[in-house]
Design an enzyme around this catalytic site. Structure first.
Site, PDB file in Angstrom:
ATOM      1  N   GLU A  73       9.011 -10.584  -9.885  1.00  0.00           N
ATOM      2  CA  GLU A  73       7.973 -11.477  -9.363  1.00  0.00           C
ATOM      3  C   GLU A  73       7.057 -11.887 -10.531  1.00  0.00           C
ATOM      4  O   GLU A  73       6.568 -12.992 -10.589  1.00  0.00           O
ATOM      5  CB  GLU A  73       7.174 -10.757  -8.267  1.00  0.00           C
ATOM      6  N   ARG A 111       7.798   3.371  -9.859  1.00  0.00           N
ATOM      7  CA  ARG A 111       7.275   3.702  -8.533  1.00  0.00           C
ATOM      8  C   ARG A 111       8.375   4.064  -7.547  1.00  0.00           C
ATOM      9  O   ARG A 111       8.098   4.660  -6.498  1.00  0.00           O
ATOM     10  CB  ARG A 111       6.374   2.560  -8.033  1.00  0.00           C
TER      11      ARG A 111
HETATM   12  P1  AMP Z   1      11.327  -7.505  -7.291  1.00  0.00           P
HETATM   13  O1  AMP Z   1      12.431  -7.341  -8.296  1.00  0.00           O
HETATM   14  O2  AMP Z   1      10.666  -8.845  -7.398  1.00  0.00           O
HETATM   15  O3  AMP Z   1      11.770  -7.184  -5.883  1.00  0.00           O
HETATM   16  O4  AMP Z   1      10.202  -6.497  -7.687  1.00  0.00           O
HETATM   17  C1  AMP Z   1      10.232  -5.247  -7.301  1.00  0.00           C
HETATM   18  C2  AMP Z   1       9.566  -4.343  -8.299  1.00  0.00           C
HETATM   19  O5  AMP Z   1       8.308  -4.839  -8.733  1.00  0.00           O
HETATM   20  C3  AMP Z   1       9.322  -3.042  -7.670  1.00  0.00           C
HETATM   21  O6  AMP Z   1       9.579  -2.041  -8.597  1.00  0.00           O
HETATM   22  C4  AMP Z   1       7.892  -3.086  -7.249  1.00  0.00           C
HETATM   23  O7  AMP Z   1       7.309  -1.833  -7.441  1.00  0.00           O
HETATM   24  C5  AMP Z   1       7.256  -4.116  -8.153  1.00  0.00           C
HETATM   25  N1  AMP Z   1       6.442  -5.114  -7.444  1.00  0.00           N
HETATM   26  C6  AMP Z   1       6.681  -6.444  -7.377  1.00  0.00           C
HETATM   27  N2  AMP Z   1       5.735  -7.071  -6.696  1.00  0.00           N
HETATM   28  C7  AMP Z   1       4.864  -6.135  -6.311  1.00  0.00           C
HETATM   29  C8  AMP Z   1       3.672  -6.163  -5.535  1.00  0.00           C
HETATM   30  N3  AMP Z   1       3.159  -7.312  -5.058  1.00  0.00           N
HETATM   31  N4  AMP Z   1       3.047  -4.991  -5.309  1.00  0.00           N
HETATM   32  C9  AMP Z   1       3.553  -3.842  -5.812  1.00  0.00           C
HETATM   33  N5  AMP Z   1       4.661  -3.753  -6.539  1.00  0.00           N
HETATM   34  C10 AMP Z   1       5.320  -4.878  -6.794  1.00  0.00           C
END
Ligand code: AMP
Length: 173
Positions: A97, A60
């Site tokens: 996450e 994304r």
């Molecule tokens: P992080 O490494 O936890 O910051 O996760 C970021 C990645 O996970 C990004 O590529 C986001 O697109 C995706 N992501 C994590 N949580 C969400 C969420 N609640 N909604 C959409 N995309 C998420």
């Protein structure tokens, strides 16, 4: 910040697994006016930062990332999941996450003298962006900023990122 942009984000409960509130930006991409406004708001804080490359994360981070690079007059470098890039790569692991993974970039596209803006659609825990920052630094390039469309502030992901590097988000929730 545009209220119309915030209103166009769809929050999908329990996707891709229970407890995750997924932020879906595809309605913004599908609307030419909103898409253009979003890319402009991402570009504005970095218009004078002499960015040479935007690095966007699979998948994304490619959507706005390539458009943002074009508007900044910069190149675009994809950070992809393991095994997707055909050339020689460097790789970094990270925690999500939901789950854990690794990202790779081609090792010959960035180097000393390059000024890199790291972009993703959403910052959640910050693990992905921190891993990409490590990748960029290993090439000898400089990380001059972080750019996200949505920040999930309750997860405090920005704390995982290097101090003193500009951090900008269009929408904080
Ligand atoms: P992080 O490494 O936890 O910051 O996760 C970021 C990645 O996970 C990004 O590529 C986001 O697109 C995706 N992501 C994590 N949580 C969400 C969420 N609640 N909604 C959409 N995309 C998420």
């Amino acid at each position: 910040m545009s209220d119309r942009l915030e209103a166009a984000i769809r929050t999908i409960p329990d996707f891709p697994e229970p407890g995750i509130e997924f932020k879906d930006i595809t309605p913004i991409l599908a609307d030419p006016e909103l898409f253009s406004e979003a890319v402009e708001l991402l570009q504005t804080p970095y218009s004078s930062a002499d960015v040479t490359h935007v690095v966007g994360m699979e998948a994304r981070g490619f959507w706005f990332g390539a458009a943002l690079a074009e508007r900044l007059g910069a190149g675009f470098v994809p950070a992809r999941k393991p095994g997707k890039l055909p050339g020689a790569t460097i790789s970094e692991k990270y925690a999500l996450e939901y789950g854990a993974d690794a990202l790779e970039i081609h090792d010959d596209l960035l180097g000393r003298g390059h000024r890199v803006l790291i972009h993703d659609d959403v910052i959640a825990t910050g693990g992905t962006a921190a891993a990409v920052a490590r990748l960029v630094k290993r090439t000898g390039a400089e990380v001059v900023g972080f750019s996200f469309f949505v920040e999930l502030t309750f997860l405090n992901g920005r704390k995982k990122l290097p101090e003193g590097v500009p951090f900008r988000t269009v929408i904080a929730v």
